[in-house]
Design a protein around this motif. Structure first.
Motif, PDB file in Angstrom:
ATOM      1  N   HIS A  52       0.742  -1.218   0.470  1.00 28.48           N
ATOM      2  CA  HIS A  52       0.217  -0.135  -0.416  1.00 28.48           C
ATOM      3  C   HIS A  52       0.866   1.000  -0.226  1.00 28.48           C
ATOM      4  CE1 HIS A  52      -0.040  -0.554   4.308  1.00 28.48           C
ATOM      5  NE2 HIS A  52       0.642   1.190   4.516  1.00 28.48           N
ATOM      6  N   TYR A 110       1.889   3.422  10.720  1.00 29.62           N
ATOM      7  CA  TYR A 110      -0.089   3.183  10.339  1.00 29.62           C
ATOM      8  C   TYR A 110      -0.520   2.035   9.877  1.00 29.62           C
ATOM      9  CZ  TYR A 110       2.574   7.816   8.670  1.00 29.62           C
ATOM     10  OH  TYR A 110       2.620   8.850   8.779  1.00 29.62           O
ATOM     11  N   ARG A 111      -1.717   1.940  10.571  1.00 30.47           N
ATOM     12  CA  ARG A 111      -2.757   0.489  10.402  1.00 30.47           C
ATOM     13  C   ARG A 111      -3.915   1.027   8.907  1.00 30.47           C
ATOM     14  NH1 ARG A 111      -3.002  -0.939  16.416  1.00 30.47           N
ATOM     15  NH2 ARG A 111      -0.677  -1.552  16.706  1.00 30.47           N
ATOM     16  N   PRO A 112      -3.356   0.710   8.907  1.00 27.57           N
ATOM     17  CA  PRO A 112      -4.916   0.767   7.352  1.00 27.57           C
ATOM     18  C   PRO A 112      -5.981   0.544   7.107  1.00 27.57           C
ATOM     19  CG  PRO A 112      -3.554  -0.528   6.628  1.00 27.57           C
ATOM     20  CD  PRO A 112      -2.840  -1.009   7.658  1.00 27.57           C
ATOM     21  N   ARG A 113      -6.856   1.675   7.165  1.00 25.64           N
ATOM     22  CA  ARG A 113      -8.019   0.740   7.904  1.00 25.64           C
ATOM     23  C   ARG A 113      -8.703  -0.072   6.464  1.00 25.64           C
ATOM     24  NH1 ARG A 113     -10.980   6.811  10.393  1.00 25.64           N
ATOM     25  NH2 ARG A 113      -8.907   6.520  11.503  1.00 25.64           N
ATOM     26  N   GLU A 114     -10.247  -0.163   6.257  1.00 25.27           N
ATOM     27  CA  GLU A 114     -11.445  -0.623   5.299  1.00 25.27           C
ATOM     28  C   GLU A 114     -10.471  -0.363   4.396  1.00 25.27           C
ATOM     29  OE1 GLU A 114     -12.111   1.646   7.220  1.00 25.27           O
ATOM     30  OE2 GLU A 114     -14.027   2.404   6.186  1.00 25.27           O
ATOM     31  N   PHE A 115     -10.939  -1.397   2.771  1.00 23.56           N
ATOM     32  CA  PHE A 115     -10.409  -0.780   0.949  1.00 23.56           C
ATOM     33  C   PHE A 115     -12.348  -0.831   0.944  1.00 23.56           C
ATOM     34  CE2 PHE A 115      -7.036  -2.144   2.437  1.00 23.56           C
ATOM     35  CZ  PHE A 115      -6.244  -3.568   2.556  1.00 23.56           C
TER      36      PHE A 115
END
Lengths: 128, 111
Positions: A52, A110-115
Motif C-alpha cells: 500500500h 500506520y494501520r490502514p483502515r478498510e478498502f
C-alpha cells in the motif's frame, strides 16, 4: 463517483518484470489519510495483500514479496504503479487495486483502515 | 499464505441464518479491527463490514459483524439467493513490520 482501474500486460514471461498501473478518479492521491493498496488472487484461491501507499508517501509491503515489489504514485496523473520483478508462473493471478479509507497512526506505525472501493481487476498470466 | 482462518464453506436455505467465523491472533484481530468483503462470482470483492461491526451505506442490515478477542464473525440473517458468494475477513497484522492479512475465504451456498 470513486473509481479505480487497473491496467498492464495480460501475459508476461518468467523472469520478466511486471508493471501495473492503477488509475483513480473521484478522489485525489494527495488527499490526506487516503491511500491505495494492491491485492492479488490466483485462480480459485484466496485474496493476498501485496502493498500500500498513502498520500504522505508512506509505503508497506508484503513480507514474503518485499524484495520483488515497488509501489509508487504520480499524484498529477492520479496513478499508483506497482512493479513486481522476476515473475514466475505462481504469480499468475488477478491483480486488484483498492482505495484505503484512511489510517490510524498508533505507536509510530500506520494501520490502514478498510478498502472501500475496488477496481475490476486485471488477470496477469505468467507463461513462456 | 492466509493468516486468518475461515471455514471453507457454509450453506443454508433461504431465510435461514448463516454465521462465518474468522480466527486470528493477538497481532491481527486481537489488536485491530476486522473488515469483511463479499465477492460475487466473477466480480471484484466489495466491502461488506468495516471496523468489525459497521455496515457501509447500501449494505442490507441482514449482514452483521462482531469481534471477540482474536476471533470475528459475520452473520447473514434472512439468507437470500443473491448472498451466494465468497466471503473474506481481513485485518492489519502488527507483526513483521506490519502487513495486511486476509482470511482463507468461505463459500456460502444457498440451498
Amino acid at each position: 463517483q470513486v473509481t479505480l482501474k487497473e491496467s498492464g500486460p495480460v501475459l508476461v514471461k518468467p523472469t520478466e518484470t511486471l508493471t501495473l498501473t492503477c488509475t483513480v478518479s473521484g478522489f485525489s492521491l494527495s488527499n490526506a489519510r487516503l491511500g491505495v493498496t494492491w491485492i492479488r488472487q490466483p485462480p480459485g484461491k484466496a485474496l493476498e495483500w501485496l502493498a500500500h501507499i498513502f498520500s504522505n508517501d508512506e509505503k508497506s509491503y508484503s513480507t514474503s514479496l518485499k524484495s520483488r515489489l515497488t509501489i509508487s504514485k504520480d499524484t498529477s496523473k492520479s496513478q499508483v504503479v506497482l512493479t513486481m520483478t522476476n515473475m514466475d508462473p505462481v504469480d499468475t493471478a488477478t491483480y486488484y487495486c483498492a482505495r484505503i479509507a484512511g489510517y490510524d497512526y498508533v505507536w509510530g506505525s500506520y494501520r490502514p483502515r478498510e478498502f472501500d472501493y475496488w477496481g475490476q481487476g486485471t488477470l496477469v498470466t505468467v507463461s513462456s | 499464505q492466509s493468516v486468518l482462518t475461515q471455514p471453507p464453506s457454509a450453506s443454508g436455505t433461504p431465510g435461514q441464518r448463516v454465521t462465518i467465523s474468522c480466527s486470528g491472533s493477538s497481532s491481527n484481530i486481537g489488536s485491530n479491527s476486522v473488515n469483511w468483503y463479499q465477492q460475487l462470482p466473477g466480480t471484484a470483492p466489495k466491502l461488506l463490514i468495516y471496523s468489525s461491526n459497521q455496515r457501509p451505506s447500501g449494505v442490507p442490515d441482514r449482514f452483521s459483524g462482531s469481534k471477540s478477542g482474536t476471533s470475528a464473525s459475520l452473520a447473514i440473517s434472512g439468507l437470500q439467493s443473491e448472498d451466494e458468494a465468497d466471503y473474506y475477513c481481513a485485518a492489519w497484522d502488527d507483526s513483521l513490520n506490519g502487513r495486511g492479512v486476509f482470511g482463507t475465504g468461505t463459500k456460502v451456498t444457498v440451498l
